[in-house]
Motif scaffolding. Sequence first.
Motif, PDB file in Angstrom:
ATOM      1  N   CYS A  46      40.617  46.743  34.224  1.00 50.64           N
ATOM      2  CA  CYS A  46      40.083  45.378  34.182  1.00 50.64           C
ATOM      3  C   CYS A  46      39.361  45.035  35.488  1.00 50.64           C
ATOM      4  O   CYS A  46      38.301  44.390  35.472  1.00 50.64           O
ATOM      5  CB  CYS A  46      41.209  44.382  33.927  1.00 50.64           C
ATOM      6  N   ILE A  47      39.929  45.462  36.602  1.00 47.78           N
ATOM      7  CA  ILE A  47      39.298  45.206  37.899  1.00 47.78           C
ATOM      8  C   ILE A  47      37.940  45.904  37.987  1.00 47.78           C
ATOM      9  O   ILE A  47      36.949  45.318  38.437  1.00 47.78           O
ATOM     10  CB  ILE A  47      40.225  45.671  39.030  1.00 47.78           C
ATOM     11  N   VAL A  50      35.922  46.853  35.542  1.00 45.19           N
ATOM     12  CA  VAL A  50      34.954  46.228  34.634  1.00 45.19           C
ATOM     13  C   VAL A  50      34.460  44.903  35.213  1.00 45.19           C
ATOM     14  O   VAL A  50      33.256  44.605  35.192  1.00 45.19           O
ATOM     15  CB  VAL A  50      35.576  46.026  33.245  1.00 45.19           C
ATOM     16  N   THR A  51      35.380  44.098  35.752  1.00 45.81           N
ATOM     17  CA  THR A  51      34.994  42.808  36.336  1.00 45.81           C
ATOM     18  C   THR A  51      34.073  43.002  37.526  1.00 45.81           C
ATOM     19  O   THR A  51      33.081  42.273  37.696  1.00 45.81           O
ATOM     20  CB  THR A  51      36.248  42.034  36.769  1.00 45.81           C
ATOM     21  N   TYR A  52      34.380  43.972  38.353  1.00 43.52           N
ATOM     22  CA  TYR A  52      33.540  44.282  39.511  1.00 43.52           C
ATOM     23  C   TYR A  52      32.120  44.634  39.071  1.00 43.52           C
ATOM     24  O   TYR A  52      31.133  44.209  39.679  1.00 43.52           O
ATOM     25  CB  TYR A  52      34.181  45.437  40.280  1.00 43.52           C
ATOM     26  N   TYR A  59      44.232  39.616  35.776  1.00 43.44           N
ATOM     27  CA  TYR A  59      42.963  40.337  35.874  1.00 43.44           C
ATOM     28  C   TYR A  59      42.293  40.503  34.515  1.00 43.44           C
ATOM     29  O   TYR A  59      41.059  40.572  34.434  1.00 43.44           O
ATOM     30  CB  TYR A  59      43.186  41.697  36.536  1.00 43.44           C
ATOM     31  N   MET A  84      38.566  39.055  33.866  1.00 40.93           N
ATOM     32  CA  MET A  84      37.511  39.881  33.286  1.00 40.93           C
ATOM     33  C   MET A  84      36.849  39.158  32.116  1.00 40.93           C
ATOM     34  O   MET A  84      35.609  39.123  32.012  1.00 40.93           O
ATOM     35  CB  MET A  84      38.088  41.213  32.815  1.00 40.93           C
ATOM     36  N   CYS A 121      34.728  36.140  33.474  1.00 42.53           N
ATOM     37  CA  CYS A 121      33.485  36.574  34.121  1.00 42.53           C
ATOM     38  C   CYS A 121      32.503  37.149  33.110  1.00 42.53           C
ATOM     39  O   CYS A 121      31.280  37.009  33.267  1.00 42.53           O
ATOM     40  CB  CYS A 121      33.798  37.606  35.209  1.00 42.53           C
ATOM     41  N   PHE A 122      33.015  37.797  32.051  1.00 43.78           N
ATOM     42  CA  PHE A 122      32.136  38.342  31.013  1.00 43.78           C
ATOM     43  C   PHE A 122      31.479  37.226  30.203  1.00 43.78           C
ATOM     44  O   PHE A 122      30.298  37.305  29.865  1.00 43.78           O
ATOM     45  CB  PHE A 122      32.931  39.256  30.088  1.00 43.78           C
TER      46      PHE A 122
END
Length: 468
Positions: A21-22, A24-26, A80, A84, A87-88
């Motif tokens: 998850c981290i 993908v979010t990054y 997280y 994610m 943010c998506f």
Amino acid sequence: GEIASGTQPFFVAVMAATLVCIGVTYKILGGISTISGIAFAGFASCTIVISQFAKVFLMEAADKTLESPELTIKVYFVFYLCAMIGCFVYGRLRIKVPKPLEPRTAAQVNLQYGISVSVGLAASLVYEVYETSLNPAVRASQAHSIGLAFSTLLLFSIVLAVQSRIGSTQGRHSFGMKVFVPWIATVFFGFIETSRGHMLLPTLVYSFTCYASGYRFRRKHYLAAVLGAAVFLFVISPFEIYSRGPMRQLEFRDRLYEGLHLALTLPDWATVNESSRAGVESGSREDYYERPGTFVLSRLSAIRADSNMINACAGGFHYGFTALKIDLLRSLPRFLYKNKPDTDGAAYTGRVTGVNPDEVENGDFLITVISDSYGAFGWLGVIIVSLLGFPMAFILYESMFDIRMPWGIVAAGGFFYQFTQISMSGLIGLTLRAPLAILAISYLVGVIVRMIPTKGDEWFTLDQAPAE
């Protein structure tokens, strides 16, 4: 690696899902090319990423020193995962907000640099005099707050000086006398405050400004960085910790005399090392690692401190808005609220976790927004803060600031520096108060500069400058 170190498979599986998850979010946030990506990378690294790789390197079980390890990793995963998703869904949204007043010409940059250095030095001096006072009422005075607000201009002058040096030399150089003056002044104030982080701050500002401006480091810069890090780690840091003993209970003027005395009459280095080791190797419930000499690594592994709060509130107790209320009242000027608290919300949450005894007032960061949201409101708090709070902060900063411009670099650096280990009240202040403060100071200084007639070329960033 964690399984081989003795970590329970369930913990490893959920941890792996959390790191996915981290990652993908990054990627969604744009990586280290954006303000939000840089801040998120720092936060994720200091909460779980660094700690898990370090546990494998040290061959220690990742769940052994945690309180309620299964619940802790579940809370981390949900946080997280929701971050994610948030943010998506709307992390790329941009809104129309006022932007800081940036300098337009080289002449304006030079004039703004002079104002920033002068006001920043005076404000830093005022702040240190009030900050080192032994009277709590003095430290909570309006002059202390004003000094703190305008002392940031000293760091802003470093940004201006670095960008000006890079632009005037077409990318060949980044450091000069204009950079050195605010740099050494900030290091000096950090020494008087006995704060290693404060002493490192101007170097971090310089490095980040070079990165944001597109400056290309060479071999000599990397060599200087390695040597500087070694000197700081093995010489400056032990001496700074040693100096806290004789300087902690002194006010500003006495600290000047004592600091000079310590520098001129340095005791035996074995005494300094022993004192510094005793000052950091405390064996507290915030230490994530079992091996000696890993105190600094524990400071970059907030999961242990978070587990204390998660475990304390696992039975159903949640403190709601109590910590937020304390921080809100403490931020008010004393003429508006005479009975404002002398300590912040971290002192309260420290008592909830049991790290702080009732008789000790400690305002250090003891938890991050992950466990703070769980401790305050349970699972609902974890979901709402990560699903809405994080994306809102990222949207505002990306909409308001340009990372290539001076005030954008200040905002990005401050956002990253405070975001790595931040509580809920800190997240609110960083989202609302910090951008408004930067906006106000930029217009205050910018309007004064533009009222003075100047001549000069249009301001440009390094990527717009002629190639070397």
